[in-house]
Design a protein around this motif. Structure first.
Motif, PDB file in Angstrom:
ATOM      1  N   VAL A   1     -11.876 -45.268  27.106  1.00 34.94           N
ATOM      2  CA  VAL A   1     -13.073 -45.874  27.672  1.00 34.94           C
ATOM      3  C   VAL A   1     -13.261 -47.281  27.117  1.00 34.94           C
ATOM      4  O   VAL A   1     -12.748 -47.618  26.047  1.00 34.94           O
ATOM      5  CB  VAL A   1     -14.332 -45.020  27.392  1.00 34.94           C
ATOM      6  N   ILE A   2     -14.010 -48.084  27.884  1.00 33.39           N
ATOM      7  CA  ILE A   2     -14.234 -49.483  27.563  1.00 33.39           C
ATOM      8  C   ILE A   2     -15.731 -49.722  27.438  1.00 33.39           C
ATOM      9  O   ILE A   2     -16.534 -49.142  28.186  1.00 33.39           O
ATOM     10  CB  ILE A   2     -13.650 -50.408  28.652  1.00 33.39           C
ATOM     11  N   ASN A   3     -16.116 -50.570  26.474  1.00 37.39           N
ATOM     12  CA  ASN A   3     -17.524 -50.942  26.332  1.00 37.39           C
ATOM     13  C   ASN A   3     -17.892 -51.954  27.414  1.00 37.39           C
ATOM     14  O   ASN A   3     -17.266 -53.007  27.519  1.00 37.39           O
ATOM     15  CB  ASN A   3     -17.791 -51.564  24.956  1.00 37.39           C
TER      16      ASN A   3
ATOM     17  N   GLU B   1     -14.673 -61.313  30.778  1.00 38.58           N
ATOM     18  CA  GLU B   1     -14.192 -60.732  32.033  1.00 38.58           C
ATOM     19  C   GLU B   1     -15.316 -59.952  32.685  1.00 38.58           C
ATOM     20  O   GLU B   1     -15.994 -59.161  32.035  1.00 38.58           O
ATOM     21  CB  GLU B   1     -12.984 -59.821  31.787  1.00 38.58           C
ATOM     22  N   ALA B   2     -15.498 -60.196  33.983  1.00 40.40           N
ATOM     23  CA  ALA B   2     -16.499 -59.475  34.761  1.00 40.40           C
ATOM     24  C   ALA B   2     -15.809 -58.383  35.578  1.00 40.40           C
ATOM     25  O   ALA B   2     -14.702 -58.586  36.088  1.00 40.40           O
ATOM     26  CB  ALA B   2     -17.256 -60.427  35.681  1.00 40.40           C
TER      27      ALA B   2
ATOM     28  N   MET C   1     -22.648 -46.760  44.512  1.00 41.17           N
ATOM     29  CA  MET C   1     -23.461 -47.933  44.167  1.00 41.17           C
ATOM     30  C   MET C   1     -22.750 -48.694  43.059  1.00 41.17           C
ATOM     31  O   MET C   1     -22.278 -48.084  42.091  1.00 41.17           O
ATOM     32  CB  MET C   1     -24.869 -47.505  43.729  1.00 41.17           C
ATOM     33  N   TRP C   2     -22.676 -50.012  43.215  1.00 37.12           N
ATOM     34  CA  TRP C   2     -21.877 -50.832  42.304  1.00 37.12           C
ATOM     35  C   TRP C   2     -22.740 -51.872  41.596  1.00 37.12           C
ATOM     36  O   TRP C   2     -23.696 -52.382  42.168  1.00 37.12           O
ATOM     37  CB  TRP C   2     -20.761 -51.545  43.081  1.00 37.12           C
ATOM     38  N   VAL C   3     -22.400 -52.155  40.344  1.00 33.51           N
ATOM     39  CA  VAL C   3     -23.060 -53.194  39.569  1.00 33.51           C
ATOM     40  C   VAL C   3     -21.996 -54.061  38.913  1.00 33.51           C
ATOM     41  O   VAL C   3     -20.855 -53.632  38.698  1.00 33.51           O
ATOM     42  CB  VAL C   3     -23.993 -52.614  38.480  1.00 33.51           C
ATOM     43  N   ILE C   4     -22.388 -55.299  38.614  1.00 26.33           N
ATOM     44  CA  ILE C   4     -21.520 -56.201  37.859  1.00 26.33           C
ATOM     45  C   ILE C   4     -21.749 -55.961  36.371  1.00 26.33           C
ATOM     46  O   ILE C   4     -22.887 -55.898  35.909  1.00 26.33           O
ATOM     47  CB  ILE C   4     -21.812 -57.663  38.213  1.00 26.33           C
ATOM     48  N   ALA C   5     -20.677 -55.814  35.629  1.00 24.51           N
ATOM     49  CA  ALA C   5     -20.751 -55.600  34.182  1.00 24.51           C
ATOM     50  C   ALA C   5     -19.747 -56.515  33.500  1.00 24.51           C
ATOM     51  O   ALA C   5     -18.852 -57.084  34.148  1.00 24.51           O
ATOM     52  CB  ALA C   5     -20.480 -54.140  33.835  1.00 24.51           C
ATOM     53  N   PHE C   6     -19.894 -56.656  32.189  1.00 23.44           N
ATOM     54  CA  PHE C   6     -19.024 -57.524  31.405  1.00 23.44           C
ATOM     55  C   PHE C   6     -18.393 -56.715  30.271  1.00 23.44           C
ATOM     56  O   PHE C   6     -19.082 -55.953  29.582  1.00 23.44           O
ATOM     57  CB  PHE C   6     -19.808 -58.709  30.839  1.00 23.44           C
ATOM     58  N   ILE C   7     -17.088 -56.886  30.117  1.00 19.51           N
ATOM     59  CA  ILE C   7     -16.377 -56.177  29.062  1.00 19.51           C
ATOM     60  C   ILE C   7     -16.737 -56.783  27.710  1.00 19.51           C
ATOM     61  O   ILE C   7     -16.647 -57.997  27.516  1.00 19.51           O
ATOM     62  CB  ILE C   7     -14.863 -56.254  29.296  1.00 19.51           C
ATOM     63  N   THR C   8     -17.169 -55.937  26.778  1.00 22.67           N
ATOM     64  CA  THR C   8     -17.491 -56.403  25.433  1.00 22.67           C
ATOM     65  C   THR C   8     -16.487 -55.934  24.391  1.00 22.67           C
ATOM     66  O   THR C   8     -16.533 -56.388  23.254  1.00 22.67           O
ATOM     67  CB  THR C   8     -18.891 -55.925  25.021  1.00 22.67           C
TER      68      THR C   8
ATOM     69  N   SER D   1     -15.126 -65.936  37.959  1.00 21.42           N
ATOM     70  CA  SER D   1     -15.345 -66.252  36.548  1.00 21.42           C
ATOM     71  C   SER D   1     -16.624 -65.597  36.040  1.00 21.42           C
ATOM     72  O   SER D   1     -17.468 -65.139  36.830  1.00 21.42           O
ATOM     73  CB  SER D   1     -15.440 -67.767  36.357  1.00 21.42           C
ATOM     74  N   VAL D   2     -16.746 -65.551  34.726  1.00 24.76           N
ATOM     75  CA  VAL D   2     -17.954 -64.986  34.125  1.00 24.76           C
ATOM     76  C   VAL D   2     -19.174 -65.809  34.516  1.00 24.76           C
ATOM     77  O   VAL D   2     -20.260 -65.260  34.753  1.00 24.76           O
ATOM     78  CB  VAL D   2     -17.791 -64.927  32.586  1.00 24.76           C
ATOM     79  N   GLU D   3     -19.006 -67.132  34.608  1.00 21.62           N
ATOM     80  CA  GLU D   3     -20.127 -67.997  34.998  1.00 21.62           C
ATOM     81  C   GLU D   3     -20.614 -67.672  36.403  1.00 21.62           C
ATOM     82  O   GLU D   3     -21.827 -67.587  36.653  1.00 21.62           O
ATOM     83  CB  GLU D   3     -19.714 -69.471  34.906  1.00 21.62           C
ATOM     84  N   ASP D   4     -19.679 -67.467  37.341  1.00 23.21           N
ATOM     85  CA  ASP D   4     -20.074 -67.137  38.711  1.00 23.21           C
ATOM     86  C   ASP D   4     -20.743 -65.769  38.777  1.00 23.21           C
ATOM     87  O   ASP D   4     -21.709 -65.573  39.527  1.00 23.21           O
ATOM     88  CB  ASP D   4     -18.848 -67.154  39.630  1.00 23.21           C
ATOM     89  N   ALA D   5     -20.236 -64.820  37.984  1.00 23.54           N
ATOM     90  CA  ALA D   5     -20.858 -63.496  37.973  1.00 23.54           C
ATOM     91  C   ALA D   5     -22.273 -63.561  37.409  1.00 23.54           C
ATOM     92  O   ALA D   5     -23.191 -62.891  37.916  1.00 23.54           O
ATOM     93  CB  ALA D   5     -20.001 -62.526  37.148  1.00 23.54           C
ATOM     94  N   LEU D   6     -22.486 -64.378  36.378  1.00 25.48           N
ATOM     95  CA  LEU D   6     -23.832 -64.530  35.813  1.00 25.48           C
ATOM     96  C   LEU D   6     -24.781 -65.190  36.817  1.00 25.48           C
ATOM     97  O   LEU D   6     -25.946 -64.806  36.909  1.00 25.48           O
ATOM     98  CB  LEU D   6     -23.763 -65.358  34.529  1.00 25.48           C
TER      99      LEU D   6
END
Length: 241
Positions: free
Chosen positions: A171-173, A138-139, A149-156, A201-206
């Protein structure tokens, strides 16, 4: 006569510019089509060649089909590697395999430096490859490095242990990748309510991260959902209240 010649001379420049513009467009389109295909084929061929060069020499001469054929067999090493990993997995599922794994882990526990590396790698691979794992599936958007200011991150994963016990909120990693190499980045712990889930999708975010924003996926959300999910800085929200 000069008046009659000047219009024809001025009209010839746009014609040449139009032809050059079309050629430039065709050239760029050719790059966009052939470059991804060529790079993908090259990387795949390089991987297959590397595995073959390491695995094929391990074959006994009489079992190596390349000694009987007038040509090489590309991908033979990859096939053997996959079969070998399947056999190893089947072996470890049995009693002897579990006994061997416990014995190996007992040996590694007594090695000061390597035990930390082994346990870390094992836990990472188990987390990523586990079917029930939600790591990198999930992105999200998160405000970083400051409000607004915003960044794209991925839940681990969900934060646990001492880090969670020392924070007031859940909190979430999150893993924040860097551009253009998404394998490098950093880990941050963010309260769940401060994250904004992305429908992409995660692919589009990457793709967006790797390209530095050049490749931007379209907003595929239904039209009635878009006005409701406008992202606002939490700092501005608190100020307005």
């Amino acid at each position: 006569m000069s008046d009659e010649i000047s219009p024809s001379s001025s009209n010839s420049k746009p014609a040449r510019g139009g032809v050059l513009g079309k050629l430039r467009g065709y050239f760029i389109a050719g790059i966009l089509i052939t470059a991804p295909i060529s790079i993908t084929i090259y990387l795949g061929w390089a991987f297959v060649t590397y595995v073959d060069s390491k695995v094929t020499p391990l074959f006994p001469a009489k079992y190596n089909p390349e000694n009987y054929l007038p040509f090489g067999v590309p991908g033979l090493g990859v096939v053997v590697l996959v079969i070998g990993l399947i056999l190893i997995g089947a072996f470890t599922a049995g009693f002897m395999g579990r006994f061997f794994q416990r014995s190996w882990e007992g040996i590694m526990d007594n090695v000061p430096v390597l035990r930390g590396v082994y346990k870390a790698l094992k836990q990472i691979l188990e987390t990523i490859l586990a079917q029930q794992s939600n790591a990198f599936r999930e992105a999200v958007l998160v405000e970083y490095p400051r409000r607004g200011m915003w960044v794209i991150a991925f839940i681990t994963g969900k934060t646990q242990g001492e880090v969670q016990s020392l924070t007031e909120k859940e909190v979430i990693n999150l893993f924040v990748p860097t551009t253009p190499n998404p394998t490098s980045g950093f880990l941050i712990f963010v309260p769940r309510e401060d994250m904004v889930s992305l429908s992409m999708s995660v692919e589009d975010a990457l793709k967006m991260v790797i390209s530095g924003g050049i490749v931007t996926p379209p907003d595929d959300r239904p039209q009635d959902e878009r006005p409701k999910n406008v992202v606002r800085s939490t700092e501005n929200t608190s100020t307005e209240e």
